[in-house]
Design a protein around this motif. Structure first.
Motif: not given
Length: 152
Positions: A95-100, A103-107, A42-48
């Motif tokens: 099962q932690g927040q980082m994994w969640y 998963i969410t950010s990579t859809q 996405n645009a954020g990935d490209k800028v980063y």
């Protein structure tokens, strides 16, 4: 793509080169694209990625070696490779927040989520501690650079 797959081109060119010179060889081309992620940047990935690459070039042009450009909190920093290696591999609790978040950010499909994410205050404290350590390291590096500039 318009230009074709560079990996396939390089593999065939190298094989031809070695064959002409009658060199015994075994060449494997592994396409890494499947390992990266399954959705377009996405645009954020490209800028980063653009800023990270610019930081890496600036560091190299400034004479730094043995570092990786990265982001700590909201600051772009140069992290010595030795520090990265000494830190050792990081593990993510499935099962932690980082994994969640991953998963969410990579859809990714919900099947990759083991359970509802456990909000762990300890994880947050560890992240804050790591950020403070990285900022301290960055500050130390800047002081060393200033001292070198003063001494020169």
């Amino acid at each position: 793509s318009i230009s074709g797959d560079i990996g396939v081109y390089l593999k065939s060119s190298i094989k031809e080169f070695l064959k002409r010179r009658k060199k015994e060889h075994r060449l494997i081309n592994i396409d890494p694209t499947y390992m990266i992620r399954s959705i377009p940047a996405n645009a954020g990935d490209k800028v980063y990625c653009t800023v990270l690459s610019q930081q890496a070039v600036h560091g190299a042009m400034s004479g730094f070696t043995g570092f990786s450009a990265g982001m700590v909190s909201t600051n772009f920093v140069y992290i010595p490779i030795t520090d990265i290696i000494q830190a050792g591999p990081r593990k993510v609790d499935p099962q932690g927040q980082m994994w969640y978040r991953l998963i969410t950010s990579t859809q990714q499909p919900a099947q990759f989520v083991a359970a509802e994410p456990a909000v762990a205050p300890v994880e947050e404290e560890e992240e804050e501690k790591e950020e403070k350590e990285a900022l301290t390291h960055q500050s130390t590096q800047q002081q060393q650079q200033q001292q070198q500039t003063t001494n020169n």
